[in-house]
Design a protein around this motif. Structure first.
Motif, mmCIF file in Angstrom:
data_model
loop_
_atom_site.group_PDB
_atom_site.id
_atom_site.type_symbol
_atom_site.label_atom_id
_atom_site.label_comp_id
_atom_site.label_asym_id
_atom_site.label_seq_id
_atom_site.Cartn_x
_atom_site.Cartn_y
_atom_site.Cartn_z
ATOM 1 N N GLN A 182 -22.663 -31.405 -14.656
ATOM 2 C CA GLN A 182 -22.388 -30.088 -14.074
ATOM 3 C C GLN A 182 -23.511 -29.098 -14.377
ATOM 4 O O GLN A 182 -23.896 -28.303 -13.517
ATOM 5 C CB GLN A 182 -21.066 -29.540 -14.631
ATOM 6 N N VAL A 183 -24.053 -29.156 -15.593
ATOM 7 C CA VAL A 183 -25.149 -28.253 -15.963
ATOM 8 C C VAL A 183 -26.383 -28.538 -15.098
ATOM 9 O O VAL A 183 -27.065 -27.608 -14.644
ATOM 10 C CB VAL A 183 -25.500 -28.392 -17.461
ATOM 11 N N LEU A 184 -26.651 -29.817 -14.842
ATOM 12 C CA LEU A 184 -27.823 -30.183 -14.039
ATOM 13 C C LEU A 184 -27.611 -29.921 -12.549
ATOM 14 O O LEU A 184 -28.574 -29.718 -11.806
ATOM 15 C CB LEU A 184 -28.181 -31.651 -14.273
ATOM 16 N N GLU A 185 -26.364 -29.912 -12.113
ATOM 17 C CA GLU A 185 -26.097 -29.631 -10.698
ATOM 18 C C GLU A 185 -25.993 -28.130 -10.421
ATOM 19 O O GLU A 185 -26.145 -27.697 -9.284
ATOM 20 C CB GLU A 185 -24.789 -30.315 -10.266
ATOM 21 N N PHE A 186 -25.789 -27.344 -11.454
ATOM 22 C CA PHE A 186 -25.603 -25.901 -11.278
ATOM 23 C C PHE A 186 -26.758 -25.200 -10.551
ATOM 24 O O PHE A 186 -26.515 -24.419 -9.617
ATOM 25 C CB PHE A 186 -25.327 -25.236 -12.640
ATOM 26 N N PRO A 187 -28.052 -25.442 -10.914
ATOM 27 C CA PRO A 187 -29.125 -24.664 -10.273
ATOM 28 C C PRO A 187 -29.191 -24.805 -8.758
ATOM 29 O O PRO A 187 -29.585 -23.862 -8.073
ATOM 30 C CB PRO A 187 -30.402 -25.214 -10.932
#
Length: 487
Positions: A182-187
Motif C-alpha cells: 500500500q505504501v508503494l502504491e500510494f504515490p
C-alpha cells in the motif's frame, strides 16, 4: 507591435505559461473568474488559521528549480522551503503504522522492520524508479504530446515492457506484505488511477516520494502561487480577477480573436485556456469543439474529493504534518471511486497538519487541519452526506490516534463535488484532472492545440503531461513553446 495573448484561468499551468509567453515578447493578460489567483491552489484564511484549499504536497523540487532557472532565478527568491522530517506517516490500525523518513536509509530501515529482507528489494526497486524518473521527468514530460514518436527513444526502448505491466504487478512481484504494498502504491494515486491501471513505468513517482522527499513552502503552497504571480507581473503580465470567460470569440476563418468576459469583448491574437478543458470547449459553438460529450464521458477521470478545513482549539497528538489513514480496505474504496462511482462505505482518508511545521498557519496552542477523502467524480453532493462522512472519519481518527478532538473543533469548512463545479467549472467536479492510464498518456491526451480553431490553445491537468502541480508547471512551458512554434 506585440501580439496579444489572453489566458483563461490563473492556476499553476496558466501562470507558468504566462511567464514563458511574456518572456518570449507577447503581451499577456490573464482572466480569472474567482476573486483570488491560483485556480485550485487558493487559500482559506479564518480566525487566524490558514489553509491551502487545493494542493498540499510539494514533490519534485527539481521541476520547480528548472522552471525558475528558465528565468535566471530560484524558488528561494520567492518562498522558503522546509524539507519534512519525517515526510509522512501511514496508519494501518491503532497498533500498526509506518513512518516514512527524510532519507532513503531511514525508509529502508522502516521497511526492514515490517518485512525482513524487504530493504534490499526496495533498494533495487528505487534504482529502477530513479532510472524511470531520469527518463520521464528530465525528458519525456517536456514533449508536447503531438506524436507517438515522442515516446520512442533509446532509453524508453529498454523500458517497453513497463508500459504493458502495471504498478500493482511490479510491486507485488517483489513485496508480499500488504502494508508495504500500500505504501508503494500510494504515490501513483497522485496520477489519478488505480495502481492496477497505471503503467509500471510510473514507478518514477516512488523515486519522487522516497528519493527526493516531501517539502513544505513556509506559509503554505499558496506561497508558490504568489511567487509565480510576482514573477509573471515582473515580466509584464496583467492579471484580472472576478473576470469569468463567458465566450471565446471566433471569426469567419475559424480563428480565435478574443473572449467575452463580464459582458465585454476583449480582443487578442491568441487565446490560451488553463481552465477546465471540457468547460472551455463549451465556450465555443458546438461545431468548433474537438471532443464530444461521449468522448469525455468515456474517459477515466482522477478522483474528486471531500475536503474539510478544521480549526482545533488544541494541539493534535500522534500525527505528522502529512498523515494517511489506510486502516480500511484499499480495494473496496478504489472500487467505489473507479468502478461503481458511489460513496465509499469505509473511506481511506488523508490528514494534513501544516501547523506542525509552520508556526504562522494557526494561532499558538491551536492546530490547523485538512482532511481529504478521495471520491468518484460526479457523485451526489449534499450537506448531510458531508456531515455523515466527517463524523465517520473523526471517529476513526480519534480511535487510531488515541485522543478526543471532536470536542475541540472551533470551526470547519467543507469543499466537495459541487464546489469543484461552481468554483472551477470542473468536469463532474473532478479534483485532479484526467488520470494517467496507458491509453490516456502523452499523445493520447486532449491536445495542447485546438484542431478546429486556429490560435486556440489549452494547458493544465486535462492535457499534456497530466495531473499534479509539477506537470502543470511543465504544461505551461510546453504550450508556450507550441505557441512560439506556430505563431
Amino acid at each position: 507591435m506585440k501580439k496579444k495573448i489572453i489566458i483563461i484561468g490563473s492556476g499553476f499551468s496558466s501562470l507558468s505559461a504566462s511567464c514563458y509567453l511574456a518572456q518570449q515578447g507577447y503581451e499577456v493578460e490573464i482572466f480569472e473568474k474567482n476573486s483570488s489567483i491560483g485556480g485550485r491552489a487558493r487559500q482559506l484564511k479564518k480566525e487566524g488559521f490558514t489553509f491551502d484549499i487545493g494542493p498540499t504536497w510539494y514533490w519534485m523540487p527539481d521541476v520547480f528549480e528548472r522552471f525558475f532557472a528558465d528565468f535566471n532565478t530560484t524558488p528561494q527568491a520567492y518562498y522558503n522551503l522546509i524539507k519534512l522530517s519525517p515526510a509522512y506517516k501511514v496508519y494501518f490500525s491503532k497498533e500498526e503504522s509506518i513512518t516514512i523518513g527524510d532519507t532513503l536509509d531511514k525508509i529502508y530501515a522502516a521497511f526492514e522492520s515490517i518485512e525482513k529482507g524487504s530493504s534490499q528489494k526496495l533498494e533495487k526497486f528505487i534504482e529502477k524508479a530513479r532510472s524511470n524518473y531520469d527518463i520521464a521527468i528530465k525528458d519525456l514530460v517536456y514533449r508536447p504530446g503531438v506524436s507517438p514518436l515522442e515516446l520512442i527513444t533509446p532509453q524508453t526502448a529498454t523500458k517497453l515492457n513497463q508500459f504493458f505491466s502495471t504498478i500493482a504487478k511490479e510491486v507485488r512481484r517483489e513485496f508480499k506484505n500488504d502494508q508495504l504494498i500500500q505504501v508503494l502504491e500510494f504515490p501513483v494515486l497522485f496520477l489519478g488511477a488505480k495502481p492496477s491501471d497505471t503503467p509500471a513505468f510510473y514507478s518514477f513517482m516512488n523515486f519522487a516520494d522516497f528519493g527526493l522527499g516531501t517539502w513544505h513552502p513556509k506559509g503554505g503552497m499558496y506561497q508558490v502561487i504568489l511567487g509565480l504571480s510576482e514573477l509573471a507581473k515582473s515580466l509584464g503580465v496583467k492579471i484580472n480577477l472576478n473576470a469569468s470567460a463567458e465566450k471565446i470569440l471566433v471569426d469567419n476563418h475559424n480563428k480565435a480573436t478574443g473572449i467575452i468576459s463580464n459582458g465585454k469583448e476583449h480582443q487578442a491574437d491568441i487565446v490560451l485556456s488553463g481552465a477546465d478543458y471540457h468547460h472551455t470547449e463549451t465556450l465555443l459553438q458546438p461545431e468548433l469543439r474537438q471532443y464530444s460529450e461521449t468522448y469525455w464521458d468515456k474517459k477515466t477521470f482522477a478522483p474528486s474529493s471531500l475536503l474539510f478545513y478544521v480549526g482545533f482549539d488544541k494541539k493534535i497528538e500522534n500525527v505528522e504534518h502529512h498523515t494517511l489513514f489506510f486502516d480500511v480496505d484499499f480495494k473496496a474504496h478504489a472500487k467505489a471511486i473507479y468502478d461503481n462511482a458511489e460513496w465509499p462505505e469505509e473511506p481511506l482518508f488523508y490528514a494534513s497538519f501544516p501547523s506542525k511545521t509552520d508556526d504562522n498557519i494557526a494561532p499558538q496552542g491551536k492546530e490547523a487541519a485538512i482532511f481529504l477523502i478521495p471520491l468518484a467524480p460526479g457523485l451526489r453532493d449534499e450537506q448531510s452526506l458531508r456531515e455523515r462522512y466527517f463524523k465517520k472519519i473523526i471517529k476513526r481518527f480519534e480511535e487510531i490516534t488515541n485522543q478526543n478532538v471532536s470536542d475541540y473543533v472551533i470551526f470547519k469548512e467543507s469543499f466537495c463535488v459541487n464546489d469543484f463545479v461552481k468554483d472551477y467549472n470542473s468536469y463532474k467536479g473532478n479534483a485532479y484532472g484526467l488520470a494517467n492510464t496507458l491509453f490516456q498518456t502523452a499523445f493520447l491526451r486532449p491536445k495542447l492545440k485546438s484542431k478546429k480553431v486556429k490560435s486556440l490553445y489549452f494547458t493544465g491537468q486535462l492535457t499534456v503531461p497530466g495531473p499534479g502541480v509539477p506537470p502543470s508547471l511543465i504544461s505551461g512551458k510546453l504550450v508556450a513553446e507550441l505557441i512560439k512554434k506556430h505563431n
